[in-house]
Design a protein around this motif. Structure first.
Motif, mmCIF file in Angstrom:
data_model
loop_
_atom_site.group_PDB
_atom_site.id
_atom_site.type_symbol
_atom_site.label_atom_id
_atom_site.label_comp_id
_atom_site.label_asym_id
_atom_site.label_seq_id
_atom_site.Cartn_x
_atom_site.Cartn_y
_atom_site.Cartn_z
ATOM 1 N N ALA A 200 -33.784 -29.993 34.553
ATOM 2 C CA ALA A 200 -33.540 -28.662 33.987
ATOM 3 C C ALA A 200 -32.443 -27.937 34.765
ATOM 4 N N LEU A 201 -32.424 -28.119 36.075
ATOM 5 C CA LEU A 201 -31.380 -27.491 36.893
ATOM 6 C C LEU A 201 -30.012 -28.099 36.577
ATOM 7 N N ALA A 202 -29.965 -29.423 36.386
ATOM 8 C CA ALA A 202 -28.709 -30.079 36.025
ATOM 9 C C ALA A 202 -28.179 -29.547 34.699
ATOM 10 N N THR A 203 -29.057 -29.388 33.723
ATOM 11 C CA THR A 203 -28.657 -28.843 32.419
ATOM 12 C C THR A 203 -28.145 -27.416 32.570
ATOM 13 N N ASP A 204 -28.842 -26.624 33.376
ATOM 14 C CA ASP A 204 -28.451 -25.238 33.590
ATOM 15 C C ASP A 204 -27.079 -25.140 34.251
ATOM 16 N N LEU A 205 -26.762 -26.113 35.110
ATOM 17 C CA LEU A 205 -25.480 -26.114 35.823
ATOM 18 C C LEU A 205 -24.379 -26.830 35.045
ATOM 19 N N GLY A 206 -24.735 -27.435 33.900
ATOM 20 C CA GLY A 206 -23.745 -28.144 33.097
ATOM 21 C C GLY A 206 -23.339 -29.486 33.685
ATOM 22 N N LEU A 207 -24.240 -30.107 34.449
ATOM 23 C CA LEU A 207 -23.949 -31.406 35.056
ATOM 24 C C LEU A 207 -24.414 -32.524 34.135
ATOM 25 N N ALA A 208 -23.831 -33.700 34.308
ATOM 26 C CA ALA A 208 -24.219 -34.854 33.507
ATOM 27 C C ALA A 208 -25.649 -35.244 33.828
ATOM 28 N N ALA A 209 -26.412 -35.584 32.798
ATOM 29 C CA ALA A 209 -27.809 -35.988 32.989
ATOM 30 C C ALA A 209 -27.870 -37.224 33.870
ATOM 31 N N GLY A 210 -28.731 -37.187 34.856
ATOM 32 C CA GLY A 210 -28.926 -38.339 35.728
ATOM 33 C C GLY A 210 -27.952 -38.430 36.887
ATOM 34 N N ASP A 211 -27.001 -37.490 36.978
ATOM 35 C CA ASP A 211 -26.046 -37.524 38.096
ATOM 36 C C ASP A 211 -26.663 -36.755 39.267
ATOM 37 N N TYR A 212 -27.598 -37.411 39.944
ATOM 38 C CA TYR A 212 -28.346 -36.730 40.991
ATOM 39 C C TYR A 212 -27.528 -36.530 42.266
ATOM 40 N N ASP A 213 -26.533 -37.374 42.490
ATOM 41 C CA ASP A 213 -25.649 -37.162 43.637
ATOM 42 C C ASP A 213 -24.943 -35.814 43.516
ATOM 43 N N ALA A 214 -24.403 -35.545 42.334
ATOM 44 C CA ALA A 214 -23.719 -34.270 42.108
ATOM 45 C C ALA A 214 -24.695 -33.104 42.196
ATOM 46 N N LEU A 215 -25.887 -33.296 41.656
ATOM 47 C CA LEU A 215 -26.878 -32.226 41.670
ATOM 48 C C LEU A 215 -27.314 -31.893 43.095
#
Length: 545
Positions: A200-215
């Motif tokens: 949900a945080l990745a979606t809120d930040l506009g990051l690619a799903a599953g890109d946990y390194d970036a998150l």
């Protein structure tokens, strides 16, 4: 006449050639039919071998039985089933044929060879047999990887002092907070899924799903994190969190400061994050991480026997960029609690010997407690053992430079305090120092039941004394000065002891709840194993050639 004869002879030659070609076509057709039959059977045998290899790899303890049962269920005319257990290494530097080593002591793969008969239709007259054997081989392996665990340090109490908690949260949020004790219990009892929160945080930040390194490396405000937490929380926690998200919280943090992941564990991070944590733990860990190196004034309220009590709390960083929880398969990283200092300035309600009220400054310091992974046992017991070292706890009676309270790189020096001063004629100075430490690591084990129930275990320093302030006051060293004369311990000092003794439990009742909320305990460390992942857990064997 001769010419016409030649023409007639050529017509007969075409007929002969045509007849010969027709016979050849029949032979080719017969061979094609038999080859098709063999090819079809080969595909069936290969499919059975693939399924049998996967069944054997899934249940390596009964690999032979699993492979034979699967083969017979998929082929009614199986002739032989040969099973080999071994170790498969996905090393591109090795030739595919050399990546499987049969008979390894710790197998992670199975190779199955199946033989079954393929029927012949026309070839039986040539080969004088009705079938030919067809053999195919398949190898399946459990995906490689080491066992890993997720664990955390520093938990919050399910039952808290609502007044102190509100005062601390107000300081952390920068706005007034008024929650009930029931609100705090709802927060402590509510569970939040880390994977749902992260996605949900990745979606809120506009990051690619599953890109946990970036998150993990994304810097966010604590307010944004709390709003996402509110969105994924259950109904009980959601109503409480809505009270905390009304005011903007601009203090920033990175998700990696909460969730630490060693490099080798990132590949399976999605599975590792699929665990539940306490919403209370998540809120406090987020706020204290975002507010590192801040100094807060906490209103502790009027308490029995105390005319006035000023409380200052300084929150430091977790040393060495440690996180609140981690996913790892080795003894690094070490996770740590926050460094914390509490400075109390106490004014007694009762005067001493009719002279004046006593003013007592007390400094409490809690160095970071530490925890690391000792080992993982992936047998039936599914046990995770942590090595834990409680942080140094120190309490002093004395005056400090308050401007350096939040400077954790500087050691605070407490000088003797003037606790009583009457017109400069009667002066009573006092000091005390109590230090509790344990330099050794203590191992504590969590079995599968402990992990499933999210049991919290406390590791206590061997030198720990219950009631830090109570113990500190017993070490009080006081001197009385009367004008230019110095007088040793006497009646006034004894009276001071009588006056201060009842305050020990009261002050412990202020200090410990504040530390509890920050996930810190004096001379103790609370640890919790949230999940264990073994290579075979939830992993479907894969065909590897």
């Amino acid at each position: 006449m001769k010419t016409r004869g030649v023409i007639r002879n050529e017509d007969g030659g075409v007929t002969i050639v045509t007849a010969a070609m027709a016979g050849l076509f029949c032979i080719v057709a017969a061979v094609a039919i038999d080859l098709g039959s063999v090819s079809l059977k080969a595909r069936q045998v290969q499919g059975a071998a693939d399924l049998s290899a996967m069944a054997a790899a899934h249940d390596l303890t009964r690999a032979d039985l699993a492979a034979r049962a699967t083969a017979q269920a998929n082929l009614t005319d199986v002739q032989t089933v040969n099973v080999q257990k071994g170790a498969y290494v996905a090393d591109p530097r090795l030739a595919p044929a050399n990546r499987f080593s049969p008979g390894a002591a710790t197998p992670n793969a199975a190779r199955v060879q199946i033989t079954a008969p393929a029927p012949l239709f026309f070839g039986r007259w040539i080969l004088r047999r009705e079938t030919v054997p067809v053999s195919r081989t398949a190898t399946a392996a459990i995906p490689s990887g080491k066992p890993q665990a997720m664990f955390s340090i520093g938990t919050r109490l399910a039952s808290v002092d609502g007044g102190l908690a509100n005062a601390l949260l107000s300081g952390l949020l920068g706005s007034n907070v008024s929650l009930t004790v029931m609100d705090y219990r709802n927060l402590a009892g509510a569970q939040v899924n880390l994977l749902s929160f992260s996605d949900a945080l990745a979606t809120d930040l506009g990051l690619a799903a599953g890109d946990y390194d970036a998150l993990l490396n994304q810097e966010i405000t604590a307010g944004r994190a709390l709003k996402v937490l509110e969105a994924v929380a259950g109904s009980d926690a959601k109503s409480v969190l809505s009270k905390l998200t009304r005011a903007p919280v601009d203090a920033k943090l990175k998700l990696s400061e909460l969730i630490g992941v060693d490099a080798l564990s990132r590949k399976g991070l999605r599975e590792a994050l699929n665990v539940d944590v306490s919403a209370m733990d998540m809120v406090m860990a987020t706020l204290e991480t975002a507010n590192k190196n801040r100094q807060l004034a906490v209103d502790a309220g009027v308490r029995t026997g105390i005319a006035d009590l000023d409380v200052m709390v300084a929150i430091g960083e977790r040393p060495n960029n440690s996180a609140w929880l981690t996913v790892t398969d080795k003894g690094e990283p070490i996770i740590r609690t926050t460094q914390t200092r509490i400075y109390l300035k106490v004014t007694t309600a009762q005067a001493l010997s009719g002279l004046a009220q006593v003013k007592l400054p007390i400094l409490v310091e809690a160095a970071a407690s530490e925890a690391k992974l000792a080992r993982i046992n992936c047998d039936a017991s599914k046990t995770v053992t942590l090595a834990v070292r409680p942080g140094v706890a120190r309490a002093q009676i004395g005056v400090i430079d308050e401007t350096k309270l939040k400077d954790f790189k500087t050691e605070l020096v407490a000088s003797r305090a003037t606790v009583l001063n009457v017109l400069s004629l009667v002066k009573l100075t006092a000091g005390a120092d109590l230090k509790v430490s344990d330099e050794n690591w203590t191992e504590t084990a969590f079995n599968k039941v402990d992990i499933d129930q999210k049991k919290v275990k406390s590791v206590q320093s061997r030198g720990f004394v219950n009631g830090l302030i109570v113990s500190l006051l017993t070490r009080l060293d006081a001197d009385v000065e009367l004008g230019p004369l110095a007088i040793g311990l006497g009646g006034l000092v004894k009276a001071l002891g009588v006056l201060l003794t009842p305050l020990g439990p009261v002050l412990d009742g202020v200090v410990q709840p504040l530390l509890d909320l920050l996930g810190v305990k004096l001379g103790e460390a609370d640890v919790q194993v949230l999940a264990i992942q073994c290579p075979s857990d939830g992993h479907t064997p894969k065909l590897v050639g």
